[in-house]
Scaffold this active site. Structure first.
Site, short mmCIF file in Angstrom:
data_model
loop_
_atom_site.label_atom_id
_atom_site.label_comp_id
_atom_site.label_asym_id
_atom_site.label_seq_id
_atom_site.Cartn_x
_atom_site.Cartn_y
_atom_site.Cartn_z
N TYR A 138 -24.87 -15.19 -4.71
CA TYR A 138 -25.12 -16.07 -5.86
C TYR A 138 -25.94 -17.30 -5.47
O TYR A 138 -26.55 -17.93 -6.32
CB TYR A 138 -23.81 -16.55 -6.50
N LYS A 189 -17.57 -5.45 3.19
CA LYS A 189 -18.31 -4.18 3.17
C LYS A 189 -19.03 -4.11 4.50
O LYS A 189 -20.25 -4.01 4.58
CB LYS A 189 -19.27 -4.21 1.96
N ASP A 221 -14.84 -1.24 -1.98
CA ASP A 221 -14.68 -0.07 -2.86
C ASP A 221 -13.26 0.47 -2.78
O ASP A 221 -12.64 0.80 -3.80
CB ASP A 221 -15.73 1.01 -2.56
N ASP A 245 -15.29 -12.09 -7.50
CA ASP A 245 -15.63 -12.22 -8.93
C ASP A 245 -15.22 -10.93 -9.65
O ASP A 245 -14.58 -10.95 -10.72
CB ASP A 245 -17.15 -12.44 -9.03
N ASP A 249 -11.27 -10.01 -11.93
CA ASP A 249 -11.18 -9.55 -13.32
C ASP A 249 -10.43 -8.22 -13.40
O ASP A 249 -9.66 -7.99 -14.34
CB ASP A 249 -12.56 -9.42 -13.95
#
Ligand code: NAD
Length: 357
Positions: A138, A189, A221, A245, A249
């Site tokens: 970001y 990752k 994942d 992020d 959720d």
């Protein structure tokens, strides 16, 4: 005397904040603080032309903790990005120097039917996502869209983490684990990304100072699957910015309603506490909003900023008691329960807090 900055914001923000303030008022005599109210977001744009006016910034710099409702709404959707209400949110986080976002998830057994998961998978689910807030793709440079000499376009962002950024967020996770079940699961990752291999390496180095904490690693994942398959296996989940992020959720859905969950952003001189949902313009002003996420954000503030776990515990017990009585705002109402307004839910929690003294 400690000072709490109250920034209610837009949409349902002022309604749910009212209930949180009433709950905090119950502790007069048990803990001393003052509350200062300022504008942020759309409400601040209307009054001053800016989503984060100078007087809000000044008050934020002086505050010992900030309690925020939510910002945004359709009225301001067509403004340029830099002038929108959400800019106020980014600006206050930046002013306070917040780099860690904490999202605790616990399941209220009374509301298990609202979760998309089967009840047996929800037993003993209680974990906190510790998400890094200032690094990653970001904020990484270079970023942009480039056109080559043949007119072909390429877009790119850069996943960047400095050693210091990883160390400080890992420390937050390990410190939190000490107050919890002493387990940290770090998400990355590292099988395909150099920056994430570095993340794992630094987290492991930082872990050496915490021999009492069990550290495990999951690829993102796999983590997204385990949140659904075995959510009770997690205690503290440490994540880089982007993966956190997304996973936060996903995890929020397990609780059954967005209206139930609090969050804290920490790392600066003072911390900011807010529910995880937005300003819900579709239900604003109708007494339909669930104030529990906002009230639990106030509980987190008492626990983390003022070291008063006892008072936070009283609020949680009062929320449980209101739910035990079958009181439900519209988002969590079902057959056989009593539908109540935002204010009525607040009153029930206030009464519960008073009864618990
Ligand atoms: P939202 O979280 O506001 O609402 C999503 C859905 O959940 C809506 O149906 C809403 O009615 C419901 N909901 C949310 N909170 C609730 C509560 N406490 N009780 C009952 N129901 C609740 O997300 P959105 O609709 O995508 O965004 C609305 C506005 O909020 C936008 O302007 C967005 O930019 C802003 N937003 C702000 C924040 C923030 O202030 N931290 C976060 C997310 C979105």
């Amino acid at each position: 005397m400690p000072n709490i900055l109250i920034v209610a914001g837009d949409g349902i923000g002022p309604e749910i904040m009212n209930e949180a303030k009433r709950v905090l008022d119950c502790f007069a005599g048990e803990i001393d603080f003052t509350m200062t109210e300022r504008l942020i977001g759309g409400a601040a744009i209307e009054a001053t032309g800016s989503p984060f006016p100078a007087e809000t910034q000044e008050a934020a710099q002086k505050a010992d903790a900030v309690l925020l409702g939510a910002v945004g709404g359709p009225k301001w959707d067509n403004l340029p990005l830099a002038e929108r209400p959400e800019k106020g949110l980014l600006a206050i986080r930046k002013t306070l120097g917040l780099y860690a976002n904490l999202r605790p998830l616990s399941i209220w057994p009374q509301l298990a039917a609202f979760s998309p998961l089967r009840p047996e998978l929800l037993q003993n689910v209680s974990f906190t996502i510790v998400r890094e807030l200032t690094g990653d793709v970001y904020f990484g440079e270079p970023r942009g869209v480039r056109t080559d000499e043949n007119g072909k376009r390429t877009a790119f962002n850069t996943m960047v983490y400095s050693e210091d950024e990883i160390r400080r967020i890992a420390k937050v996770a390990f410190d939190l684990a000490r107050k919890s079940r002493k387990k940290v699961c770090s998400i990355d990752k590292s099988n395909v990304l150099e920056s994430m291999r570095f993340w794992r390496e630094i987290v492991e180095e930082e872990h050496k100072a915490y021999p009492d904490i069990e550290l495990s690693h999951l690829y993102v994942d796999n983590a997204s699957m385990q949140i659904i398959r075995q959510p009770s296996s997690f205690d503290i989940m440490l994540t880089p910015n982007m993966f956190g992020d997304i996973l936060s959720d996903e995890a929020a859905v397990l609780s059954g309603s967005l209206g139930l969950l609090p969050s804290a952003s920490i790392g600066g001189k003072s911390a900011l506490f807010e529910p995880i949902h937005g300003s819900a313009p579709d239900i604003a002003g109708q007494g339909l909003a669930n104030p529990i996420g906002m009230i639990l954000s106030a509980a987190m503030m008492l626990e983390l900023s003022f070291d008063r776990a006892d008072l936070g515990g009283k609020i949680r017990a009062a929320v449980a008691a209101a739910l035990d009585k079958g009181l439900r705002t519209a988002d969590i109402a079902s057959e056989g329960t009593t539908r109540v307004s935002t204010q009525e839910m607040g009153t029930a929690i206030v009464e519960g807090v008073k009864a618990g003294r």
